[in-house]
Design an enzyme around this catalytic site. Structure first.
Site, PDB file in Angstrom:
ATOM      1  N   ASP A 255     -15.191  -9.323  38.966  1.00  0.00           N
ATOM      2  CA  ASP A 255     -15.730  -7.959  38.920  1.00  0.00           C
ATOM      3  C   ASP A 255     -14.627  -6.980  38.513  1.00  0.00           C
ATOM      4  OD1 ASP A 255     -14.318  -7.977  41.281  1.00  0.00           O
ATOM      5  OD2 ASP A 255     -15.957  -7.204  42.529  1.00  0.00           O
ATOM      6  N   SER A 256     -13.401  -7.499  38.297  1.00  0.00           N
ATOM      7  CA  SER A 256     -12.344  -6.704  37.657  1.00  0.00           C
ATOM      8  C   SER A 256     -12.823  -6.191  36.310  1.00  0.00           C
ATOM      9  CB  SER A 256     -11.072  -7.541  37.473  1.00  0.00           C
ATOM     10  OG  SER A 256     -11.364  -8.771  36.843  1.00  0.00           O
TER      11      SER A 256
ATOM     12  N   LYS B 255     -18.176 -16.346  43.682  1.00  0.00           N
ATOM     13  CA  LYS B 255     -17.036 -15.964  44.528  1.00  0.00           C
ATOM     14  C   LYS B 255     -17.396 -14.702  45.314  1.00  0.00           C
ATOM     15  CE  LYS B 255     -12.997 -14.228  42.788  1.00  0.00           C
ATOM     16  NZ  LYS B 255     -12.971 -12.864  43.390  1.00  0.00           N
TER      17      LYS B 255
ATOM     18  N   GLU C 199     -15.884 -11.872  48.391  1.00  0.00           N
ATOM     19  CA  GLU C 199     -14.701 -11.353  49.072  1.00  0.00           C
ATOM     20  C   GLU C 199     -14.951 -11.229  50.574  1.00  0.00           C
ATOM     21  OE1 GLU C 199     -13.351  -7.723  47.293  1.00  0.00           O
ATOM     22  OE2 GLU C 199     -13.257  -8.596  45.286  1.00  0.00           O
TER      23      GLU C 199
ATOM     24  N   GLU D 280      -5.220 -13.157  47.527  1.00  0.00           N
ATOM     25  CA  GLU D 280      -4.708 -12.064  46.682  1.00  0.00           C
ATOM     26  C   GLU D 280      -3.737 -11.177  47.460  1.00  0.00           C
ATOM     27  OE1 GLU D 280      -7.586  -9.930  44.341  1.00  0.00           O
ATOM     28  OE2 GLU D 280      -6.086  -8.510  43.619  1.00  0.00           O
TER      29      GLU D 280
HETATM   30  O1  KIV Z   1     -12.202  -9.706  39.886  1.00  0.00           O
HETATM   31  C1  KIV Z   1     -11.236 -10.438  39.647  1.00  0.00           C
HETATM   32  O2  KIV Z   1     -10.735 -10.556  38.519  1.00  0.00           O
HETATM   33  C2  KIV Z   1     -10.667 -11.184  40.762  1.00  0.00           C
HETATM   34  C3  KIV Z   1      -9.302 -11.765  40.582  1.00  0.00           C
HETATM   35  C4  KIV Z   1      -8.305 -10.679  40.575  1.00  0.00           C
HETATM   36  C5  KIV Z   1      -9.016 -12.803  41.581  1.00  0.00           C
HETATM   37  O3  KIV Z   1     -11.277 -11.272  41.774  1.00  0.00           O
END
Ligand code: KIV
Length: 284
Positions: free
Chosen positions: A45-46, A114, A116, A183
């Site tokens: 989600d980056s 994934k 968090e 992280e």
């Molecule tokens: O959103 C993302 O790119 C991530 C990585 C920084 C691990 O969660």
């Protein structure tokens, strides 16, 4: 070509082989990473920051993730595609978590999702795994909690904070995750957690003791200049190559040197003459 799976992650941990993971958000970049032999592509989600220009990842939607994940999945033949669940797509309830994880698999064609968080979202992880969807955890500095943390800050430096990160790691593993991203965690703590868990850890700003590493590709290629975290190595300066190419292109358009004859499609003079005659004019 055989796809990398969660089972391969386990085998790599057992065999002491490091796992390489990189972010991608589109077809062409995913294909390049895949051909380069990267084990896993994270549709992070980056993308909210590096692709869409937000200050953080909070505004990213399920539709954003599905759109980008489907493009990545079309480009990845071998790499294991893991898709982030965006903010508020799983925190609200176990039901929302399973339903939205299912959408990322069905519509986004992800191989895994994934999430968090640690102890707080263990029930969600357990339920998603029970629905036959592989889950990667993500603990330490979790960007969706930026407002609770008061900024993007290293986690686990005090005794209490370190024990919280350890408990989160154990909770994620116990809930059935096949791997966990660590992280911005001090390297010694990350190594301790990596040795203690049976599942592989994937580090980002967590030192060399993790089972694998992940980086945002715009960071490692110097394509995102808003902010570069301390843990990033610049593997290439693609950003400055792109700037040079865009500037050369712009100049070539303005001075008329692009497009040249070799870039043009041809039509015979006879045909063109007939066309112009039919239009009532003359060939210049
Ligand atoms: O959103 C993302 O790119 C991530 C990585 C920084 C691990 O969660």
């Amino acid at each position: 070509m055989k796809k990398v799976t969660a089972a391969d992650f386990a085998a790599m941990k057992a065999g002491g082989e490091k796992i390489s993971m990189i972010t991608s958000y589109d077809y062409s970049t995913a294909k390049l990473a895949d051909i380069a032999g990267v084990d896993s592509i994270l549709v992070g989600d980056s993308l909210g920051m590096v692709m869409l220009g937000y200050d953080d990842t909070i505004s990213v939607t399920m539709d954003d993730m599905i759109h980008h994940c489907a493009a990545v999945a079309r480009g990845a033949q071998r790499a294991f595609v893991i898709c982030d669940m965006p903010f508020m797509s799983y925190q609200t309830s176990v039901y929302d978590a399973v339903k939205n994880a299912g959408r990322l698999m069905k519509e986004g064609r992800a191989g895994a999702v994934k999430l968090e968080g640690g102890t707080d979202i263990a029930d969600q992880i357990r339920a998603i795994v029970k629905a036959s969807i592989p889950v990667c955890g993500h603990i330490g500095m979790t960007p969706q909690s930026v407002n609770a943390f008061g900024g993007f800050k290293v986690q686990g430096r005090s005794i209490d904070a370190a024990r919280r990160v350890i408990n989160d790691a154990l909770a994620v593993e116990e809930a059935g995750a096949f791997a966990v991203v660590l992280e911005c965690v001090p390297a010694k703590l990350a190594k301790y957690i990596s040795d203690r868990l049976t599942i592989p850890t994937i580090g980002i700003g967590a030192g060399a003791g993790c089972g694998g590493q992940v980086l945002v590709y715009q960071d490692m290629l110097s394509m995102y200049s808003d902010f570069t975290p301390k843990f990033v190595r610049r593997f290439a300066d693609v950003g400055s190559e792109m700037r040079k190419a865009f500037s050369a292109y712009s100049e070539a358009v303005k001075d008329g040197s692009f497009p040249a004859a070799e870039h043009e499609f041809k039509i015979s003079d006879e045909v063109m003459e007939e066309v112009i005659k039919a239009e009532g004019g003359e060939l210049s």
